[in-house]
Design a protein around this motif. Structure first.
Motif, short mmCIF file in Angstrom:
data_model
loop_
_atom_site.label_atom_id
_atom_site.label_comp_id
_atom_site.label_asym_id
_atom_site.label_seq_id
_atom_site.Cartn_x
_atom_site.Cartn_y
_atom_site.Cartn_z
N TYR A 1 0.83 -1.20 0.00
CA TYR A 1 0.00 0.00 0.00
C TYR A 1 0.87 1.26 0.00
CZ TYR A 1 -4.00 -2.99 0.90
OH TYR A 1 -4.98 -3.94 0.78
N ASN A 2 0.49 2.21 -0.83
CA ASN A 2 1.17 3.50 -0.88
C ASN A 2 0.44 4.50 0.00
OD1 ASN A 2 3.16 2.69 -2.73
ND2 ASN A 2 1.88 3.21 -4.50
N TYR B 1 5.37 6.64 0.52
CA TYR B 1 5.28 7.01 -0.89
C TYR B 1 5.38 8.52 -1.08
CZ TYR B 1 3.49 7.50 -5.63
OH TYR B 1 3.35 7.83 -6.96
N TYR C 1 8.37 11.48 -3.16
CA TYR C 1 7.42 12.43 -3.73
C TYR C 1 6.95 13.43 -2.69
CZ TYR C 1 7.39 8.94 -7.42
OH TYR C 1 7.77 8.06 -8.39
N ASP D 1 -3.19 12.08 -6.59
CA ASP D 1 -2.24 11.13 -7.19
C ASP D 1 -2.88 9.74 -7.25
OD1 ASP D 1 -0.18 9.28 -7.67
OD2 ASP D 1 1.32 10.52 -6.68
N ASN E 1 -1.65 6.91 -7.67
CA ASN E 1 -0.82 5.83 -7.11
C ASN E 1 -0.98 5.68 -5.60
OD1 ASN E 1 0.55 5.02 -9.57
ND2 ASN E 1 1.57 7.01 -9.47
N ILE E 2 -1.65 6.63 -4.96
CA ILE E 2 -1.79 6.61 -3.51
C ILE E 2 -3.05 5.85 -3.10
CG2 ILE E 2 -2.20 8.04 -1.45
CD1 ILE E 2 -0.33 10.11 -2.68
N ASP E 3 -2.90 4.93 -2.14
CA ASP E 3 -4.02 4.13 -1.64
C ASP E 3 -4.62 4.69 -0.36
OD1 ASP E 3 -3.61 1.83 -3.53
OD2 ASP E 3 -1.70 1.70 -2.46
N LYS F 1 -9.77 7.40 -1.76
CA LYS F 1 -8.64 6.97 -0.94
C LYS F 1 -9.15 6.52 0.43
CE LYS F 1 -5.97 8.93 -4.10
NZ LYS F 1 -5.36 8.14 -5.19
#
Length: 326
Positions: A4-5, A30, A51, A62, A64-66, A89
């Motif tokens: 998980y990010n 992340y 980042y 973003d 890519n973020i969970d 999210k």
């Protein structure tokens, strides 16, 4: 388990601890966001975060973020939680999740509608010792739980300009430390309280400096709480039943519980239970949050936070204490 990010909003002291926990559990953080660019770059370098964002909204967007972790002052939680949930999210917010029950109900409803996990950063939810104590109570060895006593006293420096005493930043003992005491009490109540008695001493800025709070539910279980912001108290909780009681010291990150059995009128017997590691408190939070996502439910933690938010708002209403944004 999936990797998980996490994206972090805020770089204060608790964010430092959470970043260390995330690095230990996941191997990395992340992303991080903070409007203060100097603090942001320093934090990112220290925690090895690739980042960075000076605009938290951009980080929330973003793909890519969970999980969004929120470690800002209380007053910013509500807006960031809503934005994160609307961006699909999962959210882990430091306590107090929101400044009042109205805000809480709104973000709770949104999280449920979207099928997302929303969790509040009470470490005691995640410390292993609590499951052992709850199992002990479930076994009946302490009899029927009747009374809970819990203290939390912090000695903050006299500074009317500090955020702890700032009404515009939802200052005061109740939201800063009272949530922990209330979370402890609610953990051991069979149901939420329906009766509240309380009195308060205000600080010169209009926030609560210290208070006494009594709660009672329909099963006649009672809670007595003492909170203070300018007088140190032990972080001590006692859960008393008809056959014995449990004492838990340093209860926000407890690892030990002292049990006294009192069923016999002639003698007492004692037992000590231990579980977990104090230094791993935030690692437990990270692991549980990711487990909640994996299993699709939060083990009832959001409902606990719901009850706590409503208790805290009822207490403030009894005092007649309002924040500018209520």
């Amino acid at each position: 388990m999936k990797k998980y990010n996490w994206g972090m909003i805020g770089t204060g002291w608790i964010a430092h601890e959470m970043a260390d926990a995330l690095n230990a559990v996941n191997g990395e953080v992340y992303a991080v966001a903070d409007v203060n660019e100097e603090m942001l770059e320093k934090f990112a370098k220290e925690k090895h975060i690739t980042y960075t964002f000076t605009n938290p909204d951009e980080m929330i967007a973003d793909p890519n973020i969970d999980i969004i972790y929120i470690a800002t002052p209380h007053t910013f939680h509500y807006e960031y939680i809503k934005k994160a949930l609307n961006a699909n999210k999962h959210v882990f917010a430091e306590k107090a999740m929101t400044v009042n029950a109205r805000q809480f109900d709104e973000v709770e409803k949104l999280a449920k509608e979207k099928g997302l996990i929303l969790t509040e950063g009470f470490t005691l939810y995640h410390m292993p010792i609590y499951q052992k104590v709850l199992n002990l109570i479930k076994s009946g060895k302490l009899g029927k739980i009747k009374m809970i006593q819990v203290n939390f006293g912090s000695l903050k420096d006299y500074d009317p300009k500090n955020r702890f005493f700032n009404k515009d930043l939802a200052g005061g003992a109740l939201l800063d430390i009272g949530g922990y005491a209330t979370a402890f009490a609610r953990t051991f109540l069979d149901e939420a309280p329906e009766s509240i008695l309380t009195t308060v001493k205000f600080f010169e800025t209009g926030v609560d400096e210290q208070s006494g709070i009594i709660l009672k539910n329909t099963q006649d279980q009672m809670v007595v709480m003492a909170l203070s912001m300018r007088a140190k108290q032990p972080k001590r909780g006692v859960v008393s039943g008809t056959k014995g009681y449990v004492e838990i010291n340093q209860y926000p990150r407890a690892t030990t519980a002292e049990i006294t059995y009192t069923a016999s009128t002639h003698e007492e017997t004692h037992e000590t239970m231990t579980a977990g590691n104090n230094d791993d408190a935030l690692k437990y939070e990270v692991q549980d949050m990711q487990r909640y996502i994996e299993q699709g439910h939060d083990d009832g933690q959001l409902q606990m936070s719901h009850d706590i938010a409503h208790i805290l708002t009822s207490v403030r209403t009894s005092w007649g204490m309002k924040y500018p944004f209520d």
